[in-house]
Scaffold this motif. Structure first.
Motif, PDB file in Angstrom:
ATOM      1  N   ILE A   1       0.851  -1.186   0.000  1.00 36.97           N
ATOM      2  CA  ILE A   1       0.000   0.000   0.000  1.00 36.97           C
ATOM      3  C   ILE A   1       0.888   1.238   0.000  1.00 36.97           C
ATOM      4  O   ILE A   1       1.667   1.459   0.939  1.00 36.97           O
ATOM      5  CB  ILE A   1      -0.930   0.020   1.230  1.00 36.97           C
ATOM      6  N   PHE A   2       0.770   2.030  -1.058  1.00 24.90           N
ATOM      7  CA  PHE A   2       1.583   3.232  -1.192  1.00 24.90           C
ATOM      8  C   PHE A   2       0.859   4.428  -0.575  1.00 24.90           C
ATOM      9  O   PHE A   2      -0.374   4.506  -0.617  1.00 24.90           O
ATOM     10  CB  PHE A   2       1.883   3.495  -2.662  1.00 24.90           C
ATOM     11  N   PRO A   3       1.604   5.367  -0.012  1.00 24.31           N
ATOM     12  CA  PRO A   3       0.966   6.479   0.703  1.00 24.31           C
ATOM     13  C   PRO A   3       0.270   7.489  -0.184  1.00 24.31           C
ATOM     14  O   PRO A   3      -0.600   8.233   0.275  1.00 24.31           O
ATOM     15  CB  PRO A   3       2.119   7.126   1.469  1.00 24.31           C
ATOM     16  N   ASP A   4       0.639   7.538  -1.472  1.00 26.98           N
ATOM     17  CA  ASP A   4       0.027   8.503  -2.385  1.00 26.98           C
ATOM     18  C   ASP A   4       0.285   8.057  -3.813  1.00 26.98           C
ATOM     19  O   ASP A   4       1.025   7.091  -4.059  1.00 26.98           O
ATOM     20  CB  ASP A   4       0.559   9.919  -2.152  1.00 26.98           C
ATOM     21  N   LEU A   5      -0.316   8.763  -4.747  1.00 28.78           N
ATOM     22  CA  LEU A   5      -0.220   8.385  -6.149  1.00 28.78           C
ATOM     23  C   LEU A   5       1.187   8.589  -6.707  1.00 28.78           C
ATOM     24  O   LEU A   5       1.628   7.836  -7.579  1.00 28.78           O
ATOM     25  CB  LEU A   5      -1.230   9.194  -6.962  1.00 28.78           C
ATOM     26  N   ASN A   6       1.889   9.621  -6.232  1.00 32.67           N
ATOM     27  CA  ASN A   6       3.263   9.823  -6.670  1.00 32.67           C
ATOM     28  C   ASN A   6       4.098   8.574  -6.444  1.00 32.67           C
ATOM     29  O   ASN A   6       4.732   8.042  -7.354  1.00 32.67           O
ATOM     30  CB  ASN A   6       3.896  10.998  -5.912  1.00 32.67           C
ATOM     31  N   SER A   7       4.121   8.115  -5.210  1.00 31.59           N
ATOM     32  CA  SER A   7       4.961   6.963  -4.875  1.00 31.59           C
ATOM     33  C   SER A   7       4.448   5.693  -5.535  1.00 31.59           C
ATOM     34  O   SER A   7       5.234   4.858  -6.007  1.00 31.59           O
ATOM     35  CB  SER A   7       5.042   6.780  -3.359  1.00 31.59           C
ATOM     36  N   GLY A   8       3.129   5.521  -5.594  1.00 32.68           N
ATOM     37  CA  GLY A   8       2.571   4.318  -6.182  1.00 32.68           C
ATOM     38  C   GLY A   8       2.861   4.202  -7.667  1.00 32.68           C
ATOM     39  O   GLY A   8       3.273   3.142  -8.161  1.00 32.68           O
ATOM     40  N   ASN A   9       2.654   5.284  -8.390  1.00 34.76           N
ATOM     41  CA  ASN A   9       2.878   5.260  -9.828  1.00 34.76           C
ATOM     42  C   ASN A   9       4.354   5.091 -10.160  1.00 34.76           C
ATOM     43  O   ASN A   9       4.731   4.304 -11.039  1.00 34.76           O
ATOM     44  CB  ASN A   9       2.320   6.534 -10.463  1.00 34.76           C
ATOM     45  N   ILE A  10       5.194   5.829  -9.432  1.00 33.31           N
ATOM     46  CA  ILE A  10       6.640   5.697  -9.629  1.00 33.31           C
ATOM     47  C   ILE A  10       7.093   4.285  -9.269  1.00 33.31           C
ATOM     48  O   ILE A  10       7.868   3.660 -10.005  1.00 33.31           O
ATOM     49  CB  ILE A  10       7.407   6.737  -8.779  1.00 33.31           C
ATOM     50  N   GLY A  11       6.569   3.771  -8.168  1.00 32.32           N
ATOM     51  CA  GLY A  11       6.983   2.453  -7.696  1.00 32.32           C
ATOM     52  C   GLY A  11       6.678   1.337  -8.672  1.00 32.32           C
ATOM     53  O   GLY A  11       7.544   0.506  -8.994  1.00 32.32           O
ATOM     54  N   TYR A  12       5.453   1.317  -9.200  1.00 31.20           N
ATOM     55  CA  TYR A  12       5.120   0.204 -10.098  1.00 31.20           C
ATOM     56  C   TYR A  12       5.883   0.307 -11.412  1.00 31.20           C
ATOM     57  O   TYR A  12       6.301  -0.723 -11.979  1.00 31.20           O
ATOM     58  CB  TYR A  12       3.598   0.117 -10.303  1.00 31.20           C
ATOM     59  N   LYS A  13       6.116   1.532 -11.897  1.00 36.18           N
ATOM     60  CA  LYS A  13       6.852   1.675 -13.153  1.00 36.18           C
ATOM     61  C   LYS A  13       8.331   1.301 -12.988  1.00 36.18           C
ATOM     62  O   LYS A  13       8.939   0.710 -13.896  1.00 36.18           O
ATOM     63  CB  LYS A  13       6.711   3.097 -13.692  1.00 36.18           C
ATOM     64  N   LEU A  14       8.916   1.622 -11.842  1.00 37.53           N
ATOM     65  CA  LEU A  14      10.299   1.215 -11.597  1.00 37.53           C
ATOM     66  C   LEU A  14      10.419  -0.305 -11.555  1.00 37.53           C
ATOM     67  O   LEU A  14      11.322  -0.886 -12.162  1.00 37.53           O
ATOM     68  CB  LEU A  14      10.796   1.816 -10.276  1.00 37.53           C
ATOM     69  N   VAL A  15       9.513  -0.947 -10.839  1.00 35.20           N
ATOM     70  CA  VAL A  15       9.558  -2.412 -10.748  1.00 35.20           C
ATOM     71  C   VAL A  15       9.317  -3.038 -12.116  1.00 35.20           C
ATOM     72  O   VAL A  15       9.992  -4.004 -12.509  1.00 35.20           O
ATOM     73  CB  VAL A  15       8.519  -2.910  -9.717  1.00 35.20           C
ATOM     74  N   GLN A  16       8.380  -2.480 -12.847  1.00 38.93           N
ATOM     75  CA  GLN A  16       8.075  -3.001 -14.178  1.00 38.93           C
ATOM     76  C   GLN A  16       9.293  -2.951 -15.091  1.00 38.93           C
ATOM     77  O   GLN A  16       9.591  -3.929 -15.792  1.00 38.93           O
ATOM     78  CB  GLN A  16       6.924  -2.195 -14.789  1.00 38.93           C
ATOM     79  N   ARG A  17      10.009  -1.833 -15.062  1.00 36.65           N
ATOM     80  CA  ARG A  17      11.138  -1.661 -15.981  1.00 36.65           C
ATOM     81  C   ARG A  17      12.430  -2.301 -15.476  1.00 36.65           C
ATOM     82  O   ARG A  17      13.127  -2.998 -16.208  1.00 36.65           O
ATOM     83  CB  ARG A  17      11.364  -0.166 -16.245  1.00 36.65           C
ATOM     84  N   LEU A  18      12.773  -2.048 -14.219  1.00 36.50           N
ATOM     85  CA  LEU A  18      14.055  -2.515 -13.702  1.00 36.50           C
ATOM     86  C   LEU A  18      14.047  -4.002 -13.371  1.00 36.50           C
ATOM     87  O   LEU A  18      15.045  -4.691 -13.546  1.00 36.50           O
ATOM     88  CB  LEU A  18      14.451  -1.705 -12.465  1.00 36.50           C
ATOM     89  N   ALA A  19      12.906  -4.498 -12.872  1.00 37.05           N
ATOM     90  CA  ALA A  19      12.822  -5.916 -12.535  1.00 37.05           C
ATOM     91  C   ALA A  19      12.237  -6.733 -13.684  1.00 37.05           C
ATOM     92  O   ALA A  19      12.084  -7.948 -13.568  1.00 37.05           O
ATOM     93  CB  ALA A  19      11.969  -6.111 -11.280  1.00 37.05           C
ATOM     94  N   LYS A  20      11.875  -6.042 -14.785  1.00 36.79           N
ATOM     95  CA  LYS A  20      11.246  -6.681 -15.932  1.00 36.79           C
ATOM     96  C   LYS A  20       9.993  -7.455 -15.521  1.00 36.79           C
ATOM     97  O   LYS A  20       9.727  -8.564 -15.999  1.00 36.79           O
ATOM     98  CB  LYS A  20      12.245  -7.586 -16.667  1.00 36.79           C
ATOM     99  N   ALA A  21       9.257  -6.859 -14.600  1.00 33.44           N
ATOM    100  CA  ALA A  21       8.012  -7.467 -14.139  1.00 33.44           C
ATOM    101  C   ALA A  21       6.891  -7.140 -15.109  1.00 33.44           C
ATOM    102  O   ALA A  21       6.969  -6.186 -15.887  1.00 33.44           O
ATOM    103  CB  ALA A  21       7.655  -6.949 -12.745  1.00 33.44           C
ATOM    104  N   GLN A  22       5.841  -7.928 -15.075  1.00 35.48           N
ATOM    105  CA  GLN A  22       4.634  -7.626 -15.837  1.00 35.48           C
ATOM    106  C   GLN A  22       3.674  -6.874 -14.928  1.00 35.48           C
ATOM    107  O   GLN A  22       3.441  -7.273 -13.783  1.00 35.48           O
ATOM    108  CB  GLN A  22       3.981  -8.904 -16.348  1.00 35.48           C
ATOM    109  N   ALA A  23       3.108  -5.791 -15.447  1.00 35.80           N
ATOM    110  CA  ALA A  23       2.161  -4.984 -14.683  1.00 35.80           C
ATOM    111  C   ALA A  23       0.799  -5.083 -15.345  1.00 35.80           C
ATOM    112  O   ALA A  23       0.625  -4.625 -16.482  1.00 35.80           O
ATOM    113  CB  ALA A  23       2.627  -3.532 -14.627  1.00 35.80           C
ATOM    114  N   PHE A  24      -0.157  -5.685 -14.666  1.00 35.01           N
ATOM    115  CA  PHE A  24      -1.516  -5.802 -15.180  1.00 35.01           C
ATOM    116  C   PHE A  24      -2.413  -4.831 -14.418  1.00 35.01           C
ATOM    117  O   PHE A  24      -2.469  -4.856 -13.194  1.00 35.01           O
ATOM    118  CB  PHE A  24      -2.029  -7.232 -15.025  1.00 35.01           C
ATOM    119  N   GLY A  25      -3.129  -3.991 -15.181  1.00 35.49           N
ATOM    120  CA  GLY A  25      -3.977  -3.009 -14.547  1.00 35.49           C
ATOM    121  C   GLY A  25      -3.785  -1.650 -15.210  1.00 35.49           C
ATOM    122  O   GLY A  25      -3.202  -1.553 -16.298  1.00 35.49           O
TER     123      GLY A  25
END
Length: 331
Positions: free
Chosen positions: A273-297
């Motif tokens: 659970i992210f505290p705000d949209l800034n951290s949440g949006n940045i967080g999922y995009k970093l994981v998606q790109r750097l960890a080569k994760a798949q992001a559904f949603g």
């Protein structure tokens, strides 16, 4: 089985009725055919002017057999739907005359179909903004009991299997609520927990993230997370959670042992659970790109009945996946 295959299998196991308000969009028409052919839905209803939908289907080479088409402006349900919309909105100044005008909007009509049980789920956003989809859903379908905030989550998969459920986690909220208040963040946490059950088929264990762990820093943003945890404790929502926690504390047991020994979520976290949209949006995009994760949603959460939003740039495959996930949530 990967996430998409699991959601399709779940949807196909007990097919439900889907309404697609943007029936004159070629991607939506193609999606409707796929959903029926793959038996992911028991019925699919397209909304829009019938001749327009037929014309686009011919152009796209799509067979409309078995697909329901409703033109709200001339449908026999118009009085029933308008009356219900008036009753829902009369305290907001709605008049019967205006309700009859407003309800023929395809987003509102689709939401009303779901609200009255004429469809089980709605997916839109190929031609409308997220705000427009949310507005129709909130005005007509409303939020789940005990929840006042509609939000979103991402299903992140393909990461190191030591994290989450075999490398899959729920991230929330990354797309809807810019700066949630404590009560809203508590709602987001509860809804993300349910999304964990729906999408990962496991009991949720949530970490409320911060740049502080258990008071290591003093700041209003830290206080917000602490107060959210207090609200959740009072609600007693029926799942494990802890906060405020830094991301490494939440995910790495050896770090948690040093910073927050005895935490009930040690080594079990599957919902962040992210505290705000800034951290949440940045967080999922970093994981998606750097960890080569798949992001559904993002998948909308918090509604009384399933509603999903689409990116206006979504491909047909993207739309089919979102529809399958939404139908799976009807179980």
């Amino acid at each position: 089985m990967d996430f998409v295959s699991e959601m399709k299998a779940k949807a196909a196991s007990s097919p439900k009725r889907l309404v697609l308000p943007e029936g004159t969009e070629e991607r939506i028409i193609r999606t409707a055919r796929i959903l029926l052919d793959e038996k992911l839905a028991s019925s699919v209803t397209l909304l829009g002017k019938i001749t327009d939908i037929q014309e686009i289907a011919v152009k796209e080479g799509v067979n409309l057999d078995g697909i329901n088409i409703i033109h709200p402006g001339i449908d026999s349900h118009i009085d029933k739907y308008a009356n219900e919309y008036y009753e829902l909105r009369k305290n907001k100044g709605m008049t019967p005359e205006q309700a009859k005008i407003d309800i023929v909007d395809t987003l509102r009509w689709g939401a009303m179909m779901v609200n009255l049980g004429d469809a089980d789920a709605m997916v839109a956003g190929a031609q409308h903004t997220t705000g427009e989809v949310l507005k129709a859903g909130l005005a007509i379908i409303g939020t789940a009991p005990g929840i006042k905030t509609a939000s979103s989550c991402f299903v992140m998969t393909g990461m190191d299997k030591q994290y989450g459920k075999e490398g899959s986690l729920i991230f929330a909220d990354c797309a809807v609520v810019p700066d949630p208040l404590c009560e809203q963040l508590a709602d987001i946490t509860e809804c993300a927990a349910q999304s964990c059950r729906d999408y990962l088929s496991t009991e949720p264990v949530a970490a409320l993230l911060s740049f502080s762990t258990k008071g290591s820093a003093k700041h209003d943003d830290v206080t917000k997370i602490q107060e959210t945890v207090e609200i959740l404790n009072k609600r007693n929502p029926g799942f494990a959670f802890d906060g405020e926690l830094q991301a490494d504390s939440a995910l790495v047991p050896s770090v948690l042992d040093k910073k927050a020994p005895g935490s009930p979520i040690r080594g079990k976290v599957n919902t962040l659970i992210f505290p705000d949209l800034n951290s949440g949006n940045i967080g999922y995009k970093l994981v998606q790109r750097l960890a080569k994760a798949q992001a559904f949603g993002p998948f909308l959460q918090g509604f009384k009945k399933p509603v999903s939003d689409l990116s206006r740039g979504a491909s047909v495959d993207d739309i089919v996946i979102t529809c399958a996930v939404t139908l799976a949530k009807c179980m």
